[in-house]
Design an enzyme around this catalytic site. Sequence first.
Site, PDB file in Angstrom:
ATOM      1  N   ASP A  67      79.074  21.973  24.786  1.00 39.25           N
ATOM      2  CA  ASP A  67      77.629  22.192  24.792  1.00 39.25           C
ATOM      3  C   ASP A  67      77.074  21.571  26.074  1.00 39.25           C
ATOM      4  OD1 ASP A  67      74.878  22.167  24.445  1.00 39.25           O
ATOM      5  OD2 ASP A  67      74.947  21.363  22.407  1.00 39.25           O
ATOM      6  N   VAL A  68      76.543  22.394  26.965  1.00 39.22           N
ATOM      7  CA  VAL A  68      76.095  21.881  28.267  1.00 39.22           C
ATOM      8  C   VAL A  68      74.849  21.008  28.164  1.00 39.22           C
ATOM      9  CG1 VAL A  68      77.133  23.795  29.535  1.00 39.22           C
ATOM     10  CG2 VAL A  68      74.727  23.947  28.825  1.00 39.22           C
ATOM     11  N   ASN A  94      74.977  29.067  34.699  1.00 41.66           N
ATOM     12  CA  ASN A  94      74.508  30.336  34.147  1.00 41.66           C
ATOM     13  C   ASN A  94      73.867  30.197  32.769  1.00 41.66           C
ATOM     14  OD1 ASN A  94      74.613  33.394  33.629  1.00 41.66           O
ATOM     15  ND2 ASN A  94      76.045  32.628  32.079  1.00 41.66           N
ATOM     16  N   SER A 149      59.636  33.344  39.491  1.00 43.63           N
ATOM     17  CA  SER A 149      59.297  32.019  38.951  1.00 43.63           C
ATOM     18  C   SER A 149      58.828  31.070  40.048  1.00 43.63           C
ATOM     19  CB  SER A 149      60.502  31.424  38.220  1.00 43.63           C
ATOM     20  OG  SER A 149      61.622  31.324  39.064  1.00 43.63           O
ATOM     21  N   TYR A 161      60.565  29.698  28.520  1.00 50.04           N
ATOM     22  CA  TYR A 161      61.552  30.211  29.478  1.00 50.04           C
ATOM     23  C   TYR A 161      61.023  30.139  30.898  1.00 50.04           C
ATOM     24  CZ  TYR A 161      65.058  33.385  31.467  1.00 50.04           C
ATOM     25  OH  TYR A 161      66.060  33.937  32.219  1.00 50.04           O
ATOM     26  N   LYS A 165      62.583  27.936  33.936  1.00 55.88           N
ATOM     27  CA  LYS A 165      63.114  28.535  35.163  1.00 55.88           C
ATOM     28  C   LYS A 165      62.337  28.066  36.400  1.00 55.88           C
ATOM     29  CE  LYS A 165      66.581  30.920  33.608  1.00 55.88           C
ATOM     30  NZ  LYS A 165      67.959  30.416  33.847  1.00 55.88           N
ATOM     31  N   VAL A 194      68.480  42.682  33.822  1.00 53.40           N
ATOM     32  CA  VAL A 194      69.873  42.978  34.136  1.00 53.40           C
ATOM     33  C   VAL A 194      70.398  44.008  33.136  1.00 53.40           C
ATOM     34  CG1 VAL A 194      72.160  41.965  34.535  1.00 53.40           C
ATOM     35  CG2 VAL A 194      70.095  40.634  35.013  1.00 53.40           C
ATOM     36  N   ASP A 198      68.738  42.891  26.323  1.00 50.98           N
ATOM     37  CA  ASP A 198      68.519  43.473  24.992  1.00 50.98           C
ATOM     38  C   ASP A 198      67.385  44.497  24.994  1.00 50.98           C
ATOM     39  OD1 ASP A 198      70.522  41.918  23.877  1.00 50.98           O
ATOM     40  OD2 ASP A 198      69.152  40.261  23.440  1.00 50.98           O
TER      41      ASP A 198
END
Length: 246
Positions: A67-68, A94, A149, A161, A165, A194, A198
Site C-alpha cells: 500500500d503506497v 502512477n 491542474s 482529485y 493533482k 485516457v 470508465d
Amino acid sequence: MDGPDLSDRTVLVTGSASGVGRELLLATADCGARTAVHYRTSAEAARDVAAAALERGAPEAVTVQGDVTDPDDVDDLFAVVESELGPVDVLVNNVGDFAPSHWSDLEFETWNRVIETNLNGTYLCSKRALPGMRETGYGRIVNLGYASSERGLVSPKNFPYFVAKTGVMMFTRMLAADTCDDGITVNAISPYVVENSDEFPEELPRGRPASFDDLVQPLYFFLDPDTGYVSGENIEVDGGWLPERV
C-alpha cells in the site's frame, strides 16, 4: 516506437498491474529495463504483467505488493526491489484513486483516500527512492498529474482529485529544485481522458481519448539520457483541451 536504452536501469511503476501503469511499465521493458510490477491486491494480474515484461525484453521482472500510503509497506516493497533488481533508477508514481465527489456530498473517507493515494503515495515512494538515486548520482522520477491542474482548474464535482493533482504538480516542482545537483530529474505527465477511462465526455479533443502510446512518448522523453537538464516540467497529454471549469 523507439525509446531510450534502459538496459542497465531498474524501473518501478506503482499500480502497474493494470491500466496506464501496466502500459508504462511494459514500455520500459521494451527498452530493456529491469522491471518491478507493483500491486496492492491484484497479484495474478501483476504476475501476468511481469511475464509480459520478460517477453518484451526485460532481462528481469519481479512483482512487489504494498500500500503506497503506508510508510512501512513502501519501505518493504522498495527493499524487495533493491534485493532482487538493485537500486531503483526510475520511479513512476502512477497510483491515484479517482472518486468524483461534489463538495456538498464529500465524505472525509473519500477525501482522505484520494489525497493519500495521489499525493501521499507520491511523496512516500519518492522519499524512499531518493537515497539510492543520490548514491548512484542518477535518477528519474515521473509523476502522473491531470490536465490543466497547473492552471487552477475548478471542478466542484471532482473536488478531492483536483486538489490532490494540483498538489502533485507543486510537489514535482519543489522536488525538482531540491534534487537539481544530484543527477536526478523530477517531471510529470498529465493526461485528460485516457482510452481505458470508465466514462467519456460527449466531446473529446481531436475526437478521441489519449491512447496509451500518447503517454509513452513523453515518458520516453523524460527517461532519455539526453534530457537530463529537463526537470520540474509537466507535459499535458490532452489534445489541446483547455477548460475554464468542469
